[in-house]
Design a protein around this motif. Structure first.
Motif, PDB file in Angstrom:
ATOM      1  N   ASN A 103      -5.079   3.426   1.320  1.00  0.00           N
ATOM      2  CA  ASN A 103      -3.879   3.128   0.517  1.00  0.00           C
ATOM      3  C   ASN A 103      -4.428   2.660  -0.983  1.00  0.00           C
ATOM      4  O   ASN A 103      -5.504   2.182  -1.172  1.00  0.00           O
ATOM      5  CB  ASN A 103      -2.982   2.396   1.164  1.00  0.00           C
ATOM      6  CG  ASN A 103      -2.310   2.634   2.307  1.00  0.00           C
ATOM      7  OD1 ASN A 103      -1.282   3.260   2.160  1.00  0.00           O
ATOM      8  ND2 ASN A 103      -3.092   2.744   3.457  1.00  0.00           N
TER       9      ASN A 103
ATOM     10  N   TYR B  68      -3.240  -0.164  -3.526  1.00  0.00           N
ATOM     11  CA  TYR B  68      -2.622  -1.375  -3.448  1.00  0.00           C
ATOM     12  C   TYR B  68      -2.436  -2.038  -4.979  1.00  0.00           C
ATOM     13  O   TYR B  68      -3.183  -1.736  -5.749  1.00  0.00           O
ATOM     14  CB  TYR B  68      -3.231  -2.262  -2.628  1.00  0.00           C
ATOM     15  CG  TYR B  68      -3.057  -2.287  -1.135  1.00  0.00           C
ATOM     16  CD1 TYR B  68      -2.055  -3.326  -0.554  1.00  0.00           C
ATOM     17  CD2 TYR B  68      -3.716  -1.332  -0.411  1.00  0.00           C
ATOM     18  CE1 TYR B  68      -1.922  -2.967   0.974  1.00  0.00           C
ATOM     19  CE2 TYR B  68      -3.467  -1.330   1.107  1.00  0.00           C
ATOM     20  CZ  TYR B  68      -2.565  -2.153   1.566  1.00  0.00           C
ATOM     21  OH  TYR B  68      -2.421  -1.974   2.983  1.00  0.00           O
TER      22      TYR B  68
ATOM     23  N   GLY C 182       0.909  -1.223   0.028  1.00  0.00           N
ATOM     24  CA  GLY C 182       0.325  -0.161   0.087  1.00  0.00           C
ATOM     25  C   GLY C 182       0.880   1.314  -0.126  1.00  0.00           C
ATOM     26  O   GLY C 182       1.673   1.403   0.475  1.00  0.00           O
TER      27      GLY C 182
ATOM     28  N   LEU D 238      -0.015   5.701   0.549  1.00  0.00           N
ATOM     29  CA  LEU D 238      -1.119   6.567   0.872  1.00  0.00           C
ATOM     30  C   LEU D 238      -1.828   6.948  -0.306  1.00  0.00           C
ATOM     31  O   LEU D 238      -1.348   7.508  -1.031  1.00  0.00           O
ATOM     32  CB  LEU D 238      -0.492   7.742   1.751  1.00  0.00           C
ATOM     33  CG  LEU D 238       0.047   7.281   3.262  1.00  0.00           C
ATOM     34  CD1 LEU D 238       0.613   8.590   3.861  1.00  0.00           C
ATOM     35  CD2 LEU D 238      -0.951   6.446   3.834  1.00  0.00           C
TER      36      LEU D 238
END
Length: 443
Positions: free
Chosen positions: A66, A68, A43, A45
């Motif tokens: 986040n 991913y 992840g 942010l």
């Protein structure tokens, strides 16, 4: 300008109809792909990427969501069969702080909207879990005409559904709505079995259509299991009375953002992908109404236009498609007696009960009569208001909300005798203020 054309120039409210809502203009799209998004297996942010922010809320506050990558996703979120390489993922923190991400969206383009999004829910904590699992909502939910799509384990629904908090094996997808009896209390409901008992670790595509116009409400929703490639299930909500916040006559401001969320117990996880928001642009065509007059409006507007006859999408008034006589398809009925020499008619829902009412001008008695419908072809006792001399036409709309400070339908009449117009501002309960008179040119 003739009396009839003066009335025809008053805009009527645009209402939703699936038959005429055929074009869309995309306003916002979020696919979380590179570029501009940067993701990772553990992840990265989302806050600060492509305009996404972390909402600042009172304690316990919020933690970041986040971006991913599906490849080697550290929380085990599987790839979206209709997605790219990345998605938005949020997890409620170990101390129970919800994850949130918010993005500004401009909803000022019009009344009718469509949002499509893919979502996935699961649990990555220690059982049992608790609600709420996750959501996608319009914001600000405290002040605006918002709604919310809620992912729930089932512990907080009425009537109850299966409660999966002990196993986190499945969850339910519900929509918020408000009633006129309590327009500030958020209620949630699943429409039918297609939105219940959803599998964790499955991607589901959801579509919701709604209107901010009168009355502001959810119009339709659909869902499809993308992981299994199942069928699309659609539900028409346009007559369910599922209003946006504030109820059927809400004068709350428009939302200004969307928000993704996960809450409840530590370990609740929600993931989102392919969020698309579009303004629905209704098709228009030629509408013939009493006396052979023509205007270009939507099909549903035409039905509101004194019993108008719609000639199809993309038709025009040149050459004139209208007869100077009432078409044979127009039917006639008997209604309670109004004033002397009844003339023109306009329809609307004057008391917000979902049943069509109408106003009729009375040329000799210089009045307009309100007849509130019961929804079965009968009408309640009539009420008349004195207007300008020899009223020749009538129309319905929300003509001055900055002064009237609401979304209630108002009534305007045009007068031959006084060369002016009279506006009756509505209260939303079937009653009106005494008419306000305005000058106009000689008809």
């Amino acid at each position: 300008m003739t009396g009839m054309s003066r009335c025809a120039s008053v805009a009527l409210a645009v209402l939703w109809s699936a038959a005429c809502a055929t074009a869309r203009a995309q306003i916002a799209q979020f696919q979380f792909e590179t570029p501009p998004y940067v993701g990772g297996a553990s992840g990265v942010l989302l806050t600060g990427q492509d305009g996404w922010t972390l909402p600042q809320l009172p304690a316990p506050g919020s933690v970041d969501r986040n971006v991913y990558t599906y490849a080697a996703h550290s929380l085990g979120v599987p790839s979206n069969p209709q997605g790219g390489l990345q998605c938005d993922t949020g997890v409620t923190s170990s101390s129970g702080v919800p994850s949130r991400a918010q993005h500004t969206v401009d909803f000022s383009a019009g009344d009718m909207w469509r949002m499509t999004f893919d979502c996935l829910g699961k649990y990555v904590g220690t059982l049992p879990t608790s609600d709420n699992l996750g959501s996608l909502s319009l914001q600000d939910s405290a002040t605006s005409r918002f709604f919310q799509t809620l992912m729930s384990w089932g512990s907080n629904f009425s009537p109850p559904t299966i409660n999966y908090t002990a196993t986190a094996a499945r969850y339910h997808l519900a929509y918020s709505f408000f009633t006129d009896a309590d327009p500030t209390t958020t209620r949630f409901a699943t429409v039918n079995g297609a939105w219940r008992d959803l599998f964790v670790d499955h991607w589901y595509r959801n579509t919701v259509e709604w209107t901010f116009g009168y009355p502001p409400r959810l119009l339709s929703i659909s869902i499809q299991d993308l992981t299994t490639g199942g069928p699309v299930t659609t539900a028409d909500l346009s007559n369910n009375g599922w209003y946006l916040a504030g109820g059927s006559i809400s004068n709350r401001p428009l939302p200004t953002a969307i928000r993704t969320f996960s809450g409840g117990a530590a370990g609740n996880l929600s993931a989102f992908d392919n969020i698309s928001i579009s303004h629905i642009i209704p098709s228009t065509g030629a509408c013939c109404y009493y006396g052979g007059y023509c205007t270009v409006v939507t099909a549903l507007e035409c039905a509101q236009y004194n019993g108008g006859v719609y000639h199809g999408d993309n038709t025009s008034c040149s050459p004139l498609p209208c007869s100077v006589f009432c078409p044979p398809s127009w039917s006639y009925g008997s209604f309670p007696a109004s004033g002397a020499n009844p003339g023109k008619i306009a329809t609307g829902d004057f008391n917000a009960d979902g049943k069509l009412d109408f106003a009729v001008t009375n040329g000799t008695s210089n009045t307009v009569t309100i007849e509130k419908g019961n929804g079965n072809g009968t009408f309640q006792p009539l009420t008349s208001y004195v207007v300008g001399s020899s009223p020749a036409c009538v129309a319905v709309g929300n003509f001055n909300p900055t002064i009237n400070n609401n979304t209630f339908p108002d009534i305007v009449t045009g007068s031959y005798g006084g060369d002016g117009i009279s506006i009756l501002f509505g209260h939303g309960d079937g009653t009106f203020d005494p008419p306000a008179a305005f000058g106009a040119g000689s008809p």
